[in-house]
Design a protein around this motif. Sequence first.
Motif, PDB file in Angstrom:
ATOM      1  N   ALA A   1      15.825  66.711 -32.161  1.00  0.00           N
ATOM      2  CA  ALA A   1      14.965  66.746 -30.981  1.00  0.00           C
ATOM      3  C   ALA A   1      13.584  66.212 -31.323  1.00  0.00           C
ATOM      4  N   ILE A   2      12.911  65.721 -30.287  1.00  0.00           N
ATOM      5  CA  ILE A   2      11.510  65.322 -30.441  1.00  0.00           C
ATOM      6  C   ILE A   2      10.721  65.933 -29.289  1.00  0.00           C
ATOM      7  N   LEU A   3       9.469  66.212 -29.561  1.00  0.00           N
ATOM      8  CA  LEU A   3       8.522  66.674 -28.555  1.00  0.00           C
ATOM      9  C   LEU A   3       7.438  65.618 -28.496  1.00  0.00           C
ATOM     10  N   LEU A   4       7.341  64.952 -27.345  1.00  0.00           N
ATOM     11  CA  LEU A   4       6.473  63.792 -27.201  1.00  0.00           C
ATOM     12  C   LEU A   4       5.428  64.058 -26.136  1.00  0.00           C
ATOM     13  N   GLN A   5       4.173  63.820 -26.489  1.00  0.00           N
ATOM     14  CA  GLN A   5       3.075  63.949 -25.537  1.00  0.00           C
ATOM     15  C   GLN A   5       2.985  62.643 -24.756  1.00  0.00           C
ATOM     16  N   ILE A   6       3.237  62.708 -23.464  1.00  0.00           N
ATOM     17  CA  ILE A   6       3.338  61.497 -22.652  1.00  0.00           C
ATOM     18  C   ILE A   6       1.989  60.813 -22.454  1.00  0.00           C
ATOM     19  N   SER A   7       0.910  61.581 -22.350  1.00  0.00           N
ATOM     20  CA  SER A   7      -0.388  60.987 -22.015  1.00  0.00           C
ATOM     21  C   SER A   7      -0.830  59.938 -23.039  1.00  0.00           C
ATOM     22  N   ASN A   8      -0.617  60.206 -24.331  1.00  0.00           N
ATOM     23  CA  ASN A   8      -0.991  59.209 -25.341  1.00  0.00           C
ATOM     24  C   ASN A   8       0.197  58.814 -26.231  1.00  0.00           C
ATOM     25  N   ARG A   9       1.388  59.257 -25.850  1.00  0.00           N
ATOM     26  CA  ARG A   9       2.653  58.934 -26.544  1.00  0.00           C
ATOM     27  C   ARG A   9       2.633  59.341 -28.013  1.00  0.00           C
ATOM     28  N   LYS A  10       2.065  60.519 -28.272  1.00  0.00           N
ATOM     29  CA  LYS A  10       2.038  61.046 -29.632  1.00  0.00           C
ATOM     30  C   LYS A  10       3.240  61.961 -29.831  1.00  0.00           C
ATOM     31  N   VAL A  11       3.931  61.776 -30.960  1.00  0.00           N
ATOM     32  CA  VAL A  11       5.063  62.628 -31.300  1.00  0.00           C
ATOM     33  C   VAL A  11       4.498  63.920 -31.887  1.00  0.00           C
ATOM     34  N   LEU A  12       4.687  65.021 -31.166  1.00  0.00           N
ATOM     35  CA  LEU A  12       4.168  66.303 -31.629  1.00  0.00           C
ATOM     36  C   LEU A  12       5.105  66.967 -32.631  1.00  0.00           C
ATOM     37  N   TYR A  13       6.407  66.792 -32.434  1.00  0.00           N
ATOM     38  CA  TYR A  13       7.393  67.404 -33.320  1.00  0.00           C
ATOM     39  C   TYR A  13       8.639  66.531 -33.304  1.00  0.00           C
ATOM     40  N   SER A  14       9.265  66.362 -34.449  1.00  0.00           N
ATOM     41  CA  SER A  14      10.472  65.545 -34.518  1.00  0.00           C
ATOM     42  C   SER A  14      11.375  66.026 -35.636  1.00  0.00           C
ATOM     43  N   THR A  15      12.662  66.115 -35.333  1.00  0.00           N
ATOM     44  CA  THR A  15      13.653  66.388 -36.368  1.00  0.00           C
ATOM     45  C   THR A  15      14.485  65.141 -36.662  1.00  0.00           C
ATOM     46  N   MET A  16      14.148  64.027 -36.023  1.00  0.00           N
ATOM     47  CA  MET A  16      14.886  62.782 -36.206  1.00  0.00           C
ATOM     48  C   MET A  16      14.302  61.992 -37.367  1.00  0.00           C
TER      49      MET A  16
ATOM     50  N   GLU B   1      -2.568  75.065 -26.605  1.00  0.00           N
ATOM     51  CA  GLU B   1      -2.091  74.930 -27.978  1.00  0.00           C
ATOM     52  C   GLU B   1      -1.067  76.009 -28.318  1.00  0.00           C
ATOM     53  N   GLU B   2      -1.273  77.212 -27.824  1.00  0.00           N
ATOM     54  CA  GLU B   2      -0.338  78.316 -28.106  1.00  0.00           C
ATOM     55  C   GLU B   2       1.052  78.006 -27.552  1.00  0.00           C
ATOM     56  N   ASP B   3       1.102  77.445 -26.339  1.00  0.00           N
ATOM     57  CA  ASP B   3       2.391  77.097 -25.753  1.00  0.00           C
ATOM     58  C   ASP B   3       3.057  75.942 -26.494  1.00  0.00           C
ATOM     59  N   ARG B   4       2.256  74.964 -26.931  1.00  0.00           N
ATOM     60  CA  ARG B   4       2.830  73.886 -27.730  1.00  0.00           C
ATOM     61  C   ARG B   4       3.387  74.417 -29.039  1.00  0.00           C
ATOM     62  N   SER B   5       2.691  75.374 -29.628  1.00  0.00           N
ATOM     63  CA  SER B   5       3.173  75.994 -30.861  1.00  0.00           C
ATOM     64  C   SER B   5       4.492  76.731 -30.602  1.00  0.00           C
ATOM     65  N   ASN B   6       4.579  77.406 -29.473  1.00  0.00           N
ATOM     66  CA  ASN B   6       5.821  78.103 -29.125  1.00  0.00           C
ATOM     67  C   ASN B   6       6.968  77.119 -28.891  1.00  0.00           C
ATOM     68  N   LEU B   7       6.658  75.969 -28.282  1.00  0.00           N
ATOM     69  CA  LEU B   7       7.683  74.938 -28.099  1.00  0.00           C
ATOM     70  C   LEU B   7       8.192  74.425 -29.447  1.00  0.00           C
ATOM     71  N   LYS B   8       7.269  74.190 -30.368  1.00  0.00           N
ATOM     72  CA  LYS B   8       7.667  73.726 -31.700  1.00  0.00           C
ATOM     73  C   LYS B   8       8.529  74.772 -32.403  1.00  0.00           C
ATOM     74  N   LYS B   9       8.153  76.045 -32.283  1.00  0.00           N
ATOM     75  CA  LYS B   9       8.951  77.116 -32.902  1.00  0.00           C
ATOM     76  C   LYS B   9      10.339  77.182 -32.278  1.00  0.00           C
ATOM     77  N   SER B  10      10.416  77.000 -30.980  1.00  0.00           N
ATOM     78  CA  SER B  10      11.718  77.008 -30.303  1.00  0.00           C
ATOM     79  C   SER B  10      12.588  75.849 -30.778  1.00  0.00           C
ATOM     80  N   LEU B  11      11.979  74.673 -30.947  1.00  0.00           N
ATOM     81  CA  LEU B  11      12.736  73.518 -31.429  1.00  0.00           C
ATOM     82  C   LEU B  11      13.212  73.718 -32.860  1.00  0.00           C
ATOM     83  N   GLN B  12      12.454  74.444 -33.653  1.00  0.00           N
ATOM     84  CA  GLN B  12      12.860  74.703 -35.036  1.00  0.00           C
ATOM     85  C   GLN B  12      14.057  75.649 -35.106  1.00  0.00           C
ATOM     86  N   LEU B  13      14.310  76.395 -34.045  1.00  0.00           N
ATOM     87  CA  LEU B  13      15.442  77.317 -34.011  1.00  0.00           C
ATOM     88  C   LEU B  13      16.752  76.649 -33.597  1.00  0.00           C
ATOM     89  N   LEU B  14      16.678  75.375 -33.216  1.00  0.00           N
ATOM     90  CA  LEU B  14      17.890  74.665 -32.837  1.00  0.00           C
ATOM     91  C   LEU B  14      18.818  74.520 -34.041  1.00  0.00           C
TER      92      LEU B  14
END
Length: 123
Positions: free
Chosen positions: A74-89, A55-68
């Motif tokens: 961008a979107i961050l998509l969990q492939i195993s269940n196809r859940k969108v974790l973060y999206s700016t679209m 969870e900590e690494d996913r949180s860091n990924l989301k923070k990194s995407l927010q700095l774009l």
Amino acid sequence: MKIKHQFIILSSLITTIPILCSIFVLIHTYMHSPNRYLMDGSKELQSQYFSNIPEEDRSNLKKSLQLLPVNVEAILLQISNRKVLYSTMDEIQADEFMQKGEIWNFASETSDKFFLPVYKYTV
């Protein structure tokens, strides 16, 4: 300079200039294609298989995407269940579940607007 020599020069220029222009257009198109804009190291990331990201690494990924920048979507998509974790679209909202067909339809319909690299990992 004889007229025969001038004619040879003229005919060679008439044939070489269009060929050189065509080569220039092909090189220019290749140099400005979306596939050339990959970030350094992205091929290595694509070839790796991420498993069990905490969870900590996913949180860091989301923070990194927010700095774009604002104009980068961008979107961050969990492939195993196809859940969108973060999206700016606007088209894709966070915490939604997408079907595989929806993902690829969106990618094919917006291929002229978006560059869609796919990094696979499971959570």
